[in-house]
Design a protein around this motif. Structure first.
Motif, mmCIF file in Angstrom:
data_model
loop_
_atom_site.group_PDB
_atom_site.id
_atom_site.type_symbol
_atom_site.label_atom_id
_atom_site.label_comp_id
_atom_site.label_asym_id
_atom_site.label_seq_id
_atom_site.Cartn_x
_atom_site.Cartn_y
_atom_site.Cartn_z
ATOM 1 N N SER A 1 0.835 -1.200 -0.150
ATOM 2 C CA SER A 1 -0.032 -0.134 -0.154
ATOM 3 C C SER A 1 0.912 1.129 0.031
ATOM 4 O O SER A 1 2.013 1.131 0.359
ATOM 5 C CB SER A 1 -0.623 -0.062 1.487
ATOM 6 O OG SER A 1 -0.134 0.243 2.412
ATOM 7 N N LEU A 2 0.300 2.304 -0.488
ATOM 8 C CA LEU A 2 1.231 3.471 -0.206
ATOM 9 C C LEU A 2 1.547 3.922 1.025
ATOM 10 O O LEU A 2 2.481 4.411 1.417
ATOM 11 C CB LEU A 2 0.351 4.792 -0.860
ATOM 12 C CG LEU A 2 1.045 5.991 -1.233
ATOM 13 C CD1 LEU A 2 2.641 6.048 -1.611
ATOM 14 C CD2 LEU A 2 0.192 7.352 -1.603
ATOM 15 N N ALA B 1 6.070 4.692 4.840
ATOM 16 C CA ALA B 1 6.599 4.374 5.854
ATOM 17 C C ALA B 1 8.018 3.579 5.665
ATOM 18 O O ALA B 1 8.614 3.348 6.785
ATOM 19 C CB ALA B 1 5.437 3.401 7.074
ATOM 20 N N ASP B 2 8.364 3.300 4.818
ATOM 21 C CA ASP B 2 9.437 2.459 4.471
ATOM 22 C C ASP B 2 10.653 3.100 4.257
ATOM 23 O O ASP B 2 10.838 3.820 3.389
ATOM 24 C CB ASP B 2 9.345 1.429 3.096
ATOM 25 C CG ASP B 2 10.520 0.589 2.858
ATOM 26 O OD1 ASP B 2 11.485 0.501 3.508
ATOM 27 O OD2 ASP B 2 10.393 -0.318 1.875
ATOM 28 N N SER B 3 11.457 3.273 5.348
ATOM 29 C CA SER B 3 12.568 4.215 5.367
ATOM 30 C C SER B 3 13.574 3.685 4.070
ATOM 31 O O SER B 3 14.371 4.541 3.385
ATOM 32 C CB SER B 3 13.522 3.991 6.376
ATOM 33 O OG SER B 3 13.906 2.445 6.844
ATOM 34 N N GLU C 1 -3.741 8.048 7.542
ATOM 35 C CA GLU C 1 -2.748 6.727 7.505
ATOM 36 C C GLU C 1 -1.258 7.602 7.069
ATOM 37 O O GLU C 1 -0.298 6.707 7.134
ATOM 38 C CB GLU C 1 -3.061 6.007 6.171
ATOM 39 C CG GLU C 1 -4.369 5.071 6.323
ATOM 40 C CD GLU C 1 -4.876 4.535 5.235
ATOM 41 O OE1 GLU C 1 -5.288 3.175 5.395
ATOM 42 O OE2 GLU C 1 -4.650 4.671 3.905
ATOM 43 N N LEU C 2 -1.156 8.536 7.055
ATOM 44 C CA LEU C 2 0.200 9.436 6.587
ATOM 45 C C LEU C 2 0.966 9.508 8.092
ATOM 46 O O LEU C 2 0.217 9.889 9.162
ATOM 47 C CB LEU C 2 0.091 10.745 6.145
ATOM 48 C CG LEU C 2 -0.602 10.846 4.840
ATOM 49 C CD1 LEU C 2 -0.851 11.968 4.218
ATOM 50 C CD2 LEU C 2 0.530 10.179 3.667
ATOM 51 N N ASP C 3 2.214 9.087 8.100
ATOM 52 C CA ASP C 3 2.869 9.105 9.279
ATOM 53 C C ASP C 3 3.550 10.258 9.836
ATOM 54 O O ASP C 3 3.966 10.600 10.883
ATOM 55 C CB ASP C 3 4.035 7.894 9.650
ATOM 56 C CG ASP C 3 4.917 7.873 8.420
ATOM 57 O OD1 ASP C 3 4.567 8.772 7.379
ATOM 58 O OD2 ASP C 3 6.086 7.323 8.501
ATOM 59 N N ARG C 4 3.610 11.449 8.797
ATOM 60 C CA ARG C 4 4.337 12.574 8.871
ATOM 61 C C ARG C 4 4.041 13.262 7.686
ATOM 62 O O ARG C 4 3.664 12.699 6.524
ATOM 63 C CB ARG C 4 5.824 12.581 9.096
ATOM 64 C CG ARG C 4 6.675 11.994 7.925
ATOM 65 C CD ARG C 4 8.008 11.739 8.313
ATOM 66 N NE ARG C 4 8.685 11.156 7.148
ATOM 67 C CZ ARG C 4 9.291 11.707 6.023
ATOM 68 N NH1 ARG C 4 8.995 13.133 5.842
ATOM 69 N NH2 ARG C 4 9.770 11.153 5.017
ATOM 70 N N LEU C 5 4.090 14.574 7.683
ATOM 71 C CA LEU C 5 3.760 15.504 6.698
ATOM 72 C C LEU C 5 4.141 16.902 6.994
ATOM 73 O O LEU C 5 3.925 17.316 8.168
ATOM 74 C CB LEU C 5 2.275 15.425 6.409
ATOM 75 C CG LEU C 5 1.829 16.723 5.376
ATOM 76 C CD1 LEU C 5 2.724 16.139 3.928
ATOM 77 C CD2 LEU C 5 0.249 16.417 5.277
#
Length: 303
Positions: free
Chosen positions: A16-17, A22-24, A85-89
């Motif tokens: 998923s996007l 989230a994948d470093s 669902e976004l972990d940062r912005l």
């Protein structure tokens, strides 16, 4: 750095996007920019440790608003990621006030989730932007064509006037429709927002020397315009602008979301084949793909 000194690599991912972001291991490395399509005119741009969204429409607010009308705005594709669902912005750029570009159903949840999030908006529509973003004016960055601002450390945005379908100004001479020329890590992208050709646009964009152009290709016609749906570049016009501005790649977008305001994907793909031997790399925006923009190992290479 000239427009020929970069590579644009297309990467496919099956997660998923949300998982991809989230994948470093998928994050941009030093001197890189990574882009993802959100549907319609929306993109994620990552570089140098920051994450930016442009024109995200991740809700069903238009379907709710226009249910039962001639143009019900039913989604043809699901949003690839939801606001929560976004972990940062770090920052959101909105090119103009139309809901598929400045969506309360997307921007307000983002504003609540990320308390330091700022919104770059046309100064001509700042009052509307306050309502749609649901934040105090201190969190807005009002801009107009001809400016250059550093929205994040090392990331600069230069607004360029757009015509949707007319080139409008308010009483103070400010443009309500904007495109954004974005520079990060020495790499340059131009997102036109909603726009049609007008005198001087080629020169304004070419002065920025974009490496990649992100342009709508859904076109326009009398029926849509007569029903309050102003249009955009045709595919031919978008290709011409990209070539005239010196861009080495064009990512065609603003299709496939609403059935009354789109262009068939195979029409874009056929044009991609025709452009395959030319200087311009034409790409069709798709979910499940990432585009990694970086300095080329050999001058003049773009793949």
């Amino acid at each position: 750095m000239s427009a020929g000194d970069v590579q644009l690599l297309t990467e496919t991912f099956s997660t998923s996007l949300r998982e991809r972001l989230a994948d470093s291991g998928a994050a941009p490395r030093h001197g890189e920019v990574v882009l993802y399509w959100l549907g319609q005119a929306g993109f994620v741009i990552e570089s140098g440790g920051f994450r930016m969204l442009i024109d995200p429409y991740l809700s069903d607010s238009l379907a709710q608003k226009y249910k039962g009308t001639k143009f019900p705005h039913t989604r043809m594709m699901a949003a690839p990621v939801l606001p929560d669902e976004l972990d940062r912005l770090d920052v959101v750029l909105c090119t103009h006030r139309h809901t598929d570009h400045m969506d309360p159903g997307t921007l307000q949840p983002l504003g609540r989730q990320f308390q330091n999030l700022r919104f770059v908006v046309p100064a001509a529509v700042v009052d509307e932007a306050i309502k749609r973003c649901g934040v105090d004016s201190e969190r807005l960055v009002p801009v107009n064509a001809g400016e250059r601002i550093e929205v994040l450390p090392g990331c600069f945005v230069s607004p360029i006037a757009s015509a949707h379908e007319s080139l409008d100004r308010d009483a103070e001479g400010r443009y309500p429709w904007l495109g954004y020329a974005i520079e990060a890590s020495g790499l340059r992208m131009y997102h036109s927002g909603d726009c049609v050709p007008y005198a001087g646009l080629d020169e304004a964009v070419s002065a920025f020397e974009p490496h990649v152009a992100l342009l709508p290709v859904n076109g326009r016609d009398a029926e849509r315009s007569g029903n309050g749906v102003p249009g955009n570049f045709t595919l031919d016009e978008a290709v011409a602008l990209a070539k005239n501005s010196g861009a080495r790649a064009l990512i065609a977008h603003h299709y496939g979301l609403f059935d009354f305001n789109t262009i068939p994907a195979d029409v874009i793909d056929q044009r991609i084949e025709l452009e395959a031997s030319g200087r311009l790399t034409l790409l069709r925006a798709q979910t499940g793909l990432a585009w990694r923009l970086k300095r080329a190992s050999q001058p003049g290479a773009i793949v």
